[in-house]
Design an enzyme around this catalytic site. Structure first.
Site, short mmCIF file in Angstrom:
data_model
loop_
_atom_site.label_atom_id
_atom_site.label_comp_id
_atom_site.label_asym_id
_atom_site.label_seq_id
_atom_site.Cartn_x
_atom_site.Cartn_y
_atom_site.Cartn_z
N ASP A 30 -6.68 -2.13 2.21
CA ASP A 30 -6.54 -0.62 2.62
C ASP A 30 -7.63 -1.47 4.25
O ASP A 30 -8.75 -2.23 4.02
CB ASP A 30 -8.08 0.07 2.40
CG ASP A 30 -8.24 1.40 2.93
OD1 ASP A 30 -7.57 1.85 3.89
OD2 ASP A 30 -9.56 2.06 2.70
N ASP B 287 -9.02 -0.09 7.85
CA ASP B 287 -10.02 1.57 8.35
C ASP B 287 -10.67 0.46 9.50
O ASP B 287 -11.68 -0.41 9.64
CB ASP B 287 -10.81 1.81 7.66
CG ASP B 287 -10.32 2.17 5.96
OD1 ASP B 287 -9.48 2.82 6.44
OD2 ASP B 287 -11.25 2.28 5.05
N ARG C 279 0.92 -1.74 -0.20
CA ARG C 279 -0.24 0.35 0.09
C ARG C 279 0.82 1.38 -0.14
O ARG C 279 1.89 1.14 0.93
CB ARG C 279 -0.83 -0.33 1.40
CG ARG C 279 -1.87 1.16 1.17
CD ARG C 279 -2.81 1.46 0.23
NE ARG C 279 -3.32 2.56 0.51
CZ ARG C 279 -4.15 2.79 1.34
NH1 ARG C 279 -4.85 2.62 2.24
NH2 ARG C 279 -4.69 4.37 1.28
N ARG D 271 -5.69 0.09 -4.57
CA ARG D 271 -4.90 -0.15 -3.95
C ARG D 271 -4.72 -1.82 -3.16
O ARG D 271 -5.72 -2.27 -3.69
CB ARG D 271 -4.78 0.47 -2.06
CG ARG D 271 -6.32 0.52 -2.17
CD ARG D 271 -7.08 1.20 -0.69
NE ARG D 271 -7.20 2.25 -1.59
CZ ARG D 271 -7.74 3.58 -1.65
NH1 ARG D 271 -8.51 3.31 -0.73
NH2 ARG D 271 -8.27 4.16 -2.47
#
Length: 159
Positions: free
Chosen positions: A94, A96, A81, A91
């Site tokens: 990810d 989160d 990333r 990407r």
């Protein structure tokens, strides 16, 4: 032990393999994954790109939220990333943080609950699969209600 809900996303490389290995690293470095949503194929949000895969996992961890954030960033970096300026981009991975129990965190590097989850069907669909009656500590709404009220019309397909 804290319960933390994390969204995985990616659309570059072998995303299924990356998710599997990333979850292995989370277990090794951060704690136990106790729940996983289905995988979802989703339209890129905010930019034109290949579809993404998304999934929500629930992690039990002894780490503080900022410590966990550093682990997540290191796992993302391990899988290639690259964070380049502002805006959205394709990407490999990810990660989160969506929720840390009912905590509200607002610092320069971490905002929890995730501030834009209510705008994003690709977050709400897998989260609603796991926790439809979870009450968002800021909006006071359940996840299923947030999903029903979400204006995002992008495609989200459960695999």
């Amino acid at each position: 032990m804290l319960q933390v809900d994390i969204l995985l996303g990616g659309n570059v490389g072998d995303t299924l393999e990356i998710f599997s290995k990333a979850k292995g690293q989370l277990i090794d470095k951060a704690g136990a994954i106790v729940r996983e949503s289905s995988l979802y194929r989703t339209e890129a949000w905010g930019f034109d790109s290949d579809p993404f895969l998304n999934q929500v996992v629930t992690l039990k961890t002894k780490l503080l939220p900022h410590e966990l954030l550093q682990i997540l960033l290191s796992v993302e970096a391990f899988f290639g990333r690259e964070r380049k300026g502002e805006g959205y981009a394709a990407r490999t991975l990810d990660l989160d943080i969506l929720f840390v129990e009912e905590q509200i965190i607002n610092t320069s590097d971490l905002v929890v609950p995730h501030p834009r989850m209510g705008e994003r069907r690709f977050v709400l669909e897998p989260l609603s699969e796991l926790y439809p009656d979870l009450i968002h500590p800021v909006t006071g709404k359940t996840i299923s209600r947030m999903l029903a009220e979400c204006d995002d019309t992008s495609s989200v397909e459960k695999l």
